[in-house]
Design a protein around this motif. Structure first.
Motif, PDB file in Angstrom:
ATOM      1  N   PRO A  42       0.801  -1.232   0.000  1.00 34.86           N
ATOM      2  CA  PRO A  42       0.000   0.000   0.000  1.00 34.86           C
ATOM      3  C   PRO A  42       0.830   1.276   0.000  1.00 34.86           C
ATOM      4  O   PRO A  42       0.361   2.315  -0.493  1.00 34.86           O
ATOM      5  CB  PRO A  42      -0.822  -0.125   1.289  1.00 34.86           C
ATOM      6  CG  PRO A  42      -0.097  -1.123   2.138  1.00 34.86           C
ATOM      7  CD  PRO A  42       0.540  -2.077   1.182  1.00 34.86           C
ATOM      8  N   ASP A  93       1.229   1.969  -3.595  1.00 39.76           N
ATOM      9  CA  ASP A  93      -0.091   2.296  -4.142  1.00 39.76           C
ATOM     10  C   ASP A  93      -0.151   2.120  -5.658  1.00 39.76           C
ATOM     11  O   ASP A  93      -0.649   2.987  -6.383  1.00 39.76           O
ATOM     12  CB  ASP A  93      -0.501   3.724  -3.745  1.00 39.76           C
ATOM     13  CG  ASP A  93      -1.995   3.966  -3.962  1.00 39.76           C
ATOM     14  OD1 ASP A  93      -2.770   2.985  -3.949  1.00 39.76           O
ATOM     15  OD2 ASP A  93      -2.376   5.130  -4.170  1.00 39.76           O
ATOM     16  N   LEU A 117      -3.659  -1.124  -8.231  1.00 43.68           N
ATOM     17  CA  LEU A 117      -4.709  -0.987  -9.244  1.00 43.68           C
ATOM     18  C   LEU A 117      -4.113  -1.041 -10.644  1.00 43.68           C
ATOM     19  O   LEU A 117      -4.704  -1.615 -11.563  1.00 43.68           O
ATOM     20  CB  LEU A 117      -5.481   0.316  -9.045  1.00 43.68           C
ATOM     21  CG  LEU A 117      -6.463   0.361  -7.876  1.00 43.68           C
ATOM     22  CD1 LEU A 117      -7.132   1.728  -7.802  1.00 43.68           C
ATOM     23  CD2 LEU A 117      -7.509  -0.736  -7.978  1.00 43.68           C
ATOM     24  N   GLU A 175      -9.892  -3.500   2.618  1.00 46.57           N
ATOM     25  CA  GLU A 175      -9.916  -2.219   1.924  1.00 46.57           C
ATOM     26  C   GLU A 175      -9.261  -2.297   0.543  1.00 46.57           C
ATOM     27  O   GLU A 175      -9.672  -1.589  -0.393  1.00 46.57           O
ATOM     28  CB  GLU A 175      -9.240  -1.126   2.759  1.00 46.57           C
ATOM     29  CG  GLU A 175      -7.796  -1.407   3.159  1.00 46.57           C
ATOM     30  CD  GLU A 175      -7.662  -2.026   4.544  1.00 46.57           C
ATOM     31  OE1 GLU A 175      -6.658  -1.726   5.224  1.00 46.57           O
ATOM     32  OE2 GLU A 175      -8.564  -2.805   4.943  1.00 46.57           O
ATOM     33  N   HIS A 176      -8.260  -3.157   0.398  1.00 49.97           N
ATOM     34  CA  HIS A 176      -7.638  -3.338  -0.917  1.00 49.97           C
ATOM     35  C   HIS A 176      -8.600  -4.046  -1.867  1.00 49.97           C
ATOM     36  O   HIS A 176      -8.735  -3.664  -3.038  1.00 49.97           O
ATOM     37  CB  HIS A 176      -6.343  -4.148  -0.795  1.00 49.97           C
ATOM     38  CG  HIS A 176      -5.372  -3.591   0.190  1.00 49.97           C
ATOM     39  ND1 HIS A 176      -4.644  -4.389   1.033  1.00 49.97           N
ATOM     40  CD2 HIS A 176      -5.019  -2.307   0.478  1.00 49.97           C
ATOM     41  CE1 HIS A 176      -3.874  -3.637   1.790  1.00 49.97           C
ATOM     42  NE2 HIS A 176      -4.086  -2.367   1.479  1.00 49.97           N
ATOM     43  N   ASP A 179     -11.911  -4.117  -1.685  1.00 49.23           N
ATOM     44  CA  ASP A 179     -13.034  -3.242  -2.025  1.00 49.23           C
ATOM     45  C   ASP A 179     -12.637  -2.212  -3.070  1.00 49.23           C
ATOM     46  O   ASP A 179     -13.437  -1.868  -3.960  1.00 49.23           O
ATOM     47  CB  ASP A 179     -13.563  -2.553  -0.772  1.00 49.23           C
ATOM     48  CG  ASP A 179     -14.369  -3.479   0.125  1.00 49.23           C
ATOM     49  OD1 ASP A 179     -14.941  -4.465  -0.390  1.00 49.23           O
ATOM     50  OD2 ASP A 179     -14.423  -3.228   1.345  1.00 49.23           O
ATOM     51  N   ARG A 180     -11.420  -1.725  -2.976  1.00 50.21           N
ATOM     52  CA  ARG A 180     -10.975  -0.722  -3.954  1.00 50.21           C
ATOM     53  C   ARG A 180     -10.838  -1.330  -5.348  1.00 50.21           C
ATOM     54  O   ARG A 180     -11.248  -0.727  -6.349  1.00 50.21           O
ATOM     55  CB  ARG A 180      -9.652  -0.121  -3.494  1.00 50.21           C
ATOM     56  CG  ARG A 180      -9.211   1.081  -4.312  1.00 50.21           C
ATOM     57  CD  ARG A 180      -7.970   1.689  -3.695  1.00 50.21           C
ATOM     58  NE  ARG A 180      -7.443   2.774  -4.513  1.00 50.21           N
ATOM     59  CZ  ARG A 180      -6.164   3.118  -4.563  1.00 50.21           C
ATOM     60  NH1 ARG A 180      -5.276   2.468  -3.820  1.00 50.21           N
ATOM     61  NH2 ARG A 180      -5.763   4.112  -5.333  1.00 50.21           N
ATOM     62  N   VAL A 181     -10.281  -2.553  -5.419  1.00 46.19           N
ATOM     63  CA  VAL A 181     -10.173  -3.229  -6.715  1.00 46.19           C
ATOM     64  C   VAL A 181     -11.557  -3.459  -7.311  1.00 46.19           C
ATOM     65  O   VAL A 181     -11.819  -3.175  -8.486  1.00 46.19           O
ATOM     66  CB  VAL A 181      -9.415  -4.565  -6.570  1.00 46.19           C
ATOM     67  CG1 VAL A 181      -9.558  -5.400  -7.836  1.00 46.19           C
ATOM     68  CG2 VAL A 181      -7.938  -4.310  -6.284  1.00 46.19           C
ATOM     69  N   SER A 215     -14.416  -1.952  -6.691  1.00 49.00           N
ATOM     70  CA  SER A 215     -15.175  -0.740  -7.014  1.00 49.00           C
ATOM     71  C   SER A 215     -14.588   0.028  -8.197  1.00 49.00           C
ATOM     72  O   SER A 215     -15.329   0.726  -8.907  1.00 49.00           O
ATOM     73  CB  SER A 215     -15.245   0.181  -5.789  1.00 49.00           C
ATOM     74  OG  SER A 215     -13.960   0.677  -5.448  1.00 49.00           O
ATOM     75  N   GLN A 216     -13.270  -0.112  -8.431  1.00 47.51           N
ATOM     76  CA  GLN A 216     -12.633   0.716  -9.452  1.00 47.51           C
ATOM     77  C   GLN A 216     -12.200  -0.043 -10.695  1.00 47.51           C
ATOM     78  O   GLN A 216     -11.836   0.580 -11.699  1.00 47.51           O
ATOM     79  CB  GLN A 216     -11.421   1.449  -8.849  1.00 47.51           C
ATOM     80  CG  GLN A 216     -11.812   2.415  -7.739  1.00 47.51           C
ATOM     81  CD  GLN A 216     -10.664   3.304  -7.310  1.00 47.51           C
ATOM     82  OE1 GLN A 216      -9.807   3.677  -8.111  1.00 47.51           O
ATOM     83  NE2 GLN A 216     -10.629   3.660  -6.027  1.00 47.51           N
ATOM     84  N   ARG A 217     -12.227  -1.365 -10.660  1.00 48.72           N
ATOM     85  CA  ARG A 217     -11.828  -2.148 -11.815  1.00 48.72           C
ATOM     86  C   ARG A 217     -12.986  -3.043 -12.263  1.00 48.72           C
ATOM     87  O   ARG A 217     -14.022  -3.105 -11.602  1.00 48.72           O
ATOM     88  CB  ARG A 217     -10.585  -3.000 -11.514  1.00 48.72           C
ATOM     89  CG  ARG A 217      -9.332  -2.197 -11.179  1.00 48.72           C
ATOM     90  CD  ARG A 217      -8.910  -1.263 -12.306  1.00 48.72           C
ATOM     91  NE  ARG A 217      -8.926  -1.929 -13.597  1.00 48.72           N
ATOM     92  CZ  ARG A 217      -8.913  -1.278 -14.767  1.00 48.72           C
ATOM     93  NH1 ARG A 217      -8.902   0.033 -14.801  1.00 48.72           N
ATOM     94  NH2 ARG A 217      -8.915  -1.966 -15.892  1.00 48.72           N
TER      95      ARG A 217
END
Length: 276
Positions: A112, A115, A118, A144-145, A147-149, A151-153
């Protein structure tokens, strides 16, 4: 015992992989070919390696020499931290070393502090779209990693390979995996043996069932629906670790092993690990 029937897990894209596989973390390159050859002879059909392990060539040689048809095998390798911005090129290099395409390709750590995961995931999505790999996933990702993947990919990881054993169960990550439809795969499933396998809760169950402590812990994983990749270079233990499909732990057994949680890690903490 030879060629046991190993259950499979169906990943979120419909691909199946063996629930019990063979890992080669920290197996020296000069020992890897013999170890993987012995594992394949014992009946393992899933092999887990990584770029950073430095033994992909030996894994590939063992597979090529085994005579086992490639379509009967499931091969995993991983993208190292320094390659997050060049995932496709790094995968090409792994393929060259292995002598074949992988079935599953994982981002090894989220790192992280860098960063860039992604961007790495975007590269893995390209490999998947080009049908270079059958599935893509991550390793050591926290909720959190993940969820970010998601939501954004565009693609949800098929697998999250994390450290799990009775001393470190990481239930928050497992719950996130389940919520998102990601299969949990346990690395260091026996906590590097030693103290865990000598725990009274483990040895008492093993004695009652006429099994070894390692078999009891592997069975604990399997009955909680995790994929598991124990490592050993000893052929007798390879066979022992596969001989776990003809007995069950009781609910009390599972609870006794669950109660061993004490937060002991055998590897880095993914919240802070940024090693290149």
């Amino acid at each position: 015992m030879t060629n046991p029937t190993i259950p499979t897990v169906t990943l979120n894209n419909g691909v199946t992989m063996p629930q019990l596989g063979f890992g080669v973390f920290q197996v020296p390159d000069e020992e890897t070919e013999a170890a993987v050859s012995a594992a394949l002879e014992a009946g393992y059909r899933s092999i887990d390696t990584a770029t950073i392990y430095g033994n992909e060539r030996s894994v590939g040689r063992a597979i090529a020499a085994s005579g086992v048809p490639r379509e009967e095998l499931f091969l995993t390798t991983k993208l190292w931290n320094s390659d997050h911005e060049r995932a496709v090129e790094a995968y090409d290099a792994s393929v060259e070393r292995l002598g074949m395409e992988a079935d599953l390709y994982l981002i090894h750590w989220p790192t992280p502090g860098r960063d860039l995961y992604l961007r790495a995931w975007e590269g893995l999505e390209r490999l998947y779209a080009d049908k270079r790999v059958r599935a893509i996933g991550v390793s050591n990702f926290l909720p959190e990693h993940l969820d970010r993947v998601v939501s954004q990919r565009g693609i949800v990881p098929a697998v999250n390979q994390i450290e799990v054993h009775p001393l470190l169960q990481q239930r928050d990550i497992q719950a996130a995996d389940t919520r998102l439809g990601v299969a949990t795969e346990a690395w260091s499933p026996l906590a590097k043996g030693g103290a865990l396998l000598a725990e009274e809760a483990v040895t008492a169950i093993a004695e009652r069932l006429g099994r070894t402590p390692a078999q009891v812990v592997i069975r604990w994983h399997l009955q909680q629906d995790r994929i598991v990749i124990p490592k050993t270079v000893t052929p007798a233990r390879m066979a022992e670790n596969l001989d776990v499909f003809d007995f069950d732990l009781t609910a009390d057994d599972l609870a006794a092993l669950d109660a061993l949680e004490d937060g002991t890690r055998t590897g880095p903490d993914p919240a802070t690990f940024n090693g290149a």
